[in-house]
Design an enzyme around this catalytic site. Structure first.
Site, PDB file in Angstrom:
ATOM      1  N   ARG A 179       0.858  -1.178   0.000  1.00 19.07           N
ATOM      2  CA  ARG A 179       0.000   0.000   0.000  1.00 19.07           C
ATOM      3  C   ARG A 179       0.899   1.235   0.000  1.00 19.07           C
ATOM      4  O   ARG A 179       1.914   1.289   0.702  1.00 19.07           O
ATOM      5  CB  ARG A 179      -0.904   0.031   1.232  1.00 19.07           C
ATOM      6  CG  ARG A 179      -2.069  -0.940   1.190  1.00 19.07           C
ATOM      7  CD  ARG A 179      -3.107  -0.586   0.128  1.00 19.07           C
ATOM      8  NE  ARG A 179      -4.260  -1.470   0.144  1.00 19.07           N
ATOM      9  CZ  ARG A 179      -4.371  -2.576  -0.610  1.00 19.07           C
ATOM     10  NH1 ARG A 179      -3.402  -2.924  -1.431  1.00 19.07           N
ATOM     11  NH2 ARG A 179      -5.471  -3.311  -0.546  1.00 19.07           N
TER      12      ARG A 179
ATOM     13  N   GLU B  80      -4.105   7.364  -4.659  1.00 19.78           N
ATOM     14  CA  GLU B  80      -4.331   6.793  -6.002  1.00 19.78           C
ATOM     15  C   GLU B  80      -5.676   7.250  -6.543  1.00 19.78           C
ATOM     16  O   GLU B  80      -6.617   7.390  -5.762  1.00 19.78           O
ATOM     17  CB  GLU B  80      -4.302   5.255  -5.928  1.00 19.78           C
ATOM     18  CG  GLU B  80      -2.946   4.744  -5.485  1.00 19.78           C
ATOM     19  CD  GLU B  80      -2.906   3.215  -5.290  1.00 19.78           C
ATOM     20  OE1 GLU B  80      -3.915   2.535  -5.575  1.00 19.78           O
ATOM     21  OE2 GLU B  80      -1.864   2.722  -4.845  1.00 19.78           O
TER      22      GLU B  80
ATOM     23  N   HIS C 159      -1.321   0.190  -9.743  1.00 27.27           N
ATOM     24  CA  HIS C 159      -1.924  -0.788  -8.821  1.00 27.27           C
ATOM     25  C   HIS C 159      -2.434  -2.013  -9.587  1.00 27.27           C
ATOM     26  O   HIS C 159      -3.628  -2.307  -9.598  1.00 27.27           O
ATOM     27  CB  HIS C 159      -3.045  -0.151  -7.999  1.00 27.27           C
ATOM     28  CG  HIS C 159      -3.277  -0.867  -6.689  1.00 27.27           C
ATOM     29  ND1 HIS C 159      -3.605  -0.221  -5.516  1.00 27.27           N
ATOM     30  CD2 HIS C 159      -3.230  -2.189  -6.364  1.00 27.27           C
ATOM     31  CE1 HIS C 159      -3.746  -1.109  -4.543  1.00 27.27           C
ATOM     32  NE2 HIS C 159      -3.523  -2.315  -5.031  1.00 27.27           N
TER      33      HIS C 159
HETATM   34  C1  DGY Z   1      -5.517  -6.301  -2.639  1.00 30.47           C
HETATM   35  O1  DGY Z   1      -6.242  -7.269  -2.875  1.00 30.47           O
HETATM   36  O2  DGY Z   1      -5.404  -5.807  -1.529  1.00 30.47           O
HETATM   37  C2  DGY Z   1      -4.747  -5.776  -3.791  1.00 30.47           C
HETATM   38  O3  DGY Z   1      -4.120  -4.583  -3.504  1.00 30.47           O
HETATM   39  C3  DGY Z   1      -5.636  -5.663  -5.006  1.00 30.47           C
HETATM   40  O4  DGY Z   1      -4.822  -5.641  -6.113  1.00 30.47           O
END
Ligand code: DGY
Length: 318
Positions: A237, A266, A285
């Site tokens: 993240r 984002e 992402h």
């Molecule tokens: C998640 O599932 O947390 C991912 O970041 C999605 O791509």
């Protein structure tokens, strides 16, 4: 009466059919996030919500949804959800673990290889007509094979990143909240305190969840601990990394390069300062973004949603 559910984004058809077979379903049938007021209005009469990581699920939304039993988040991460607020109201949260582990680990490797071997920079150079000749020092990068890989956050995805490192003859190190004897046995990875890992690793890969403990974990001090040849990768993240500090660090050449799949806020635009740096590889992402994995994530979320609203137990409760 069939349970009422709301889905906040266009989903693959099999997942939608799974929900429609058991529920009275409404969908925000777009590829853009559902506007907040639309979500609040839809939540009012919903027994269940199938949500995305871009939907904020907080006290305000839960207050507007008195009948809500479950939030089925189509992601393994759930930092978009105020879990304490959910628990206070007895609303169940589910996520989509396992199905995206390999795909996201592959993404970490995509970024490691691309950043270390200057792939995007080379592509841009050719596009700009700047390729003159072969030359011994031309666009040299750093070896992945035989290097030291340090993974921060060695859960499912971090573990899968480490396992791939064995095929590249890498020395494996990890840092985690707690040690994992199983991972150590499977991969030969050695646990290190964070600072020691940062000083030793040629590749630092972040695969930790965003929590109060990991928010802003990587700042100027951490980047200064890394080798001047290190490659830094984040597939977790964005807010785990202080982006302004990373920008300064990359400009100063320590770490040597970075690959980011996630950002503080984002989506980012073309004017984001990091994009001006030649030693940065960026992806929007895409960690779990394969056709097959997104289908599995959608059906997993759908199954969790249906299970709870029809009176059963969640398959993947958080
Ligand atoms: C998640 O599932 O947390 C991912 O970041 C999605 O791509």
């Amino acid at each position: 009466m069939a349970p009422r559910v709301y889905i906040t984004r266009r989903l693959p058809q099999p997942a939608l059919e799974l929900v429609a077979a058991a529920c009275d379903v409404a969908v925000w049938d777009q590829d853009e996030p559902v506007p907040r007021d639309v979500l609040l209005a839809a939540a009012r009469s919903a027994d269940g919500l199938l949500t995305m990581l871009s939907d904020r699920i907080d006290g305000e939304l839960l207050d507007a949804a008195p009948g809500l039993k479950v939030v089925a988040n189509m992601a393994v991460g759930y930092d978009n959800v105020d879990l304490a607020e959910l628990r206070r109201r007895g609303v169940i949260l589910t996520n989509t673990p396992d199905v995206l582990t390999a795909t996201t680990a592959d993404m970490a490797w995509t970024l490691m290889l691309a950043a270390a071997r200057r792939l995007v920079e080379g592509h841009k150079l050719i596009e700009a007509g700047g390729w003159q000749s072969w030359s011994p020092g031309f666009m040299t990068g750093h070896d992945v094979s035989g290097a030291t890989l340090g993974v921060v956050g060695a859960g499912r995805i971090g573990g899968a990143v480490l396992r791939r490192g064995r095929g590249f003859d890498m020395a494996l190190r990890y840092h985690n909240r707690s040690r994992s004897p199983e991972l150590e046995q499977q991969t030969g990875a050695q646990f290190l305190p964070l600072d020691a890992l940062l000083a030793e690793a040629d590749f630092v890969v972040v695969a930790a969840p965003l929590t109060a403990q990991t928010r802003g974990l990587f700042g100027a001090r951490e980047f200064a601990l890394m080798k001047p040849t290190a490659v830094f990768v984040n597939v977790a993240r964005g807010p785990i990394v202080q982006e302004a500090a990373l920008y300064q660090a990359l400009r100063a050449g320590r770490p040597w390069a970075a690959g980011l799949d996630v950002f503080e806020r984002e989506p980012i635009g073309a004017d984001h300062p990091l994009l001006g740096l030649p030693n940065l590889v960026a992806a929007p992402h895409l960690g779990s973004a394969t056709v097959s994995t997104r289908l599995k994530m959608a059906t997993t979320a759908a199954r969790n949603l249906v299970a709870v609203v029809t009176g059963g137990a969640p398959l993947n409760p958080v």
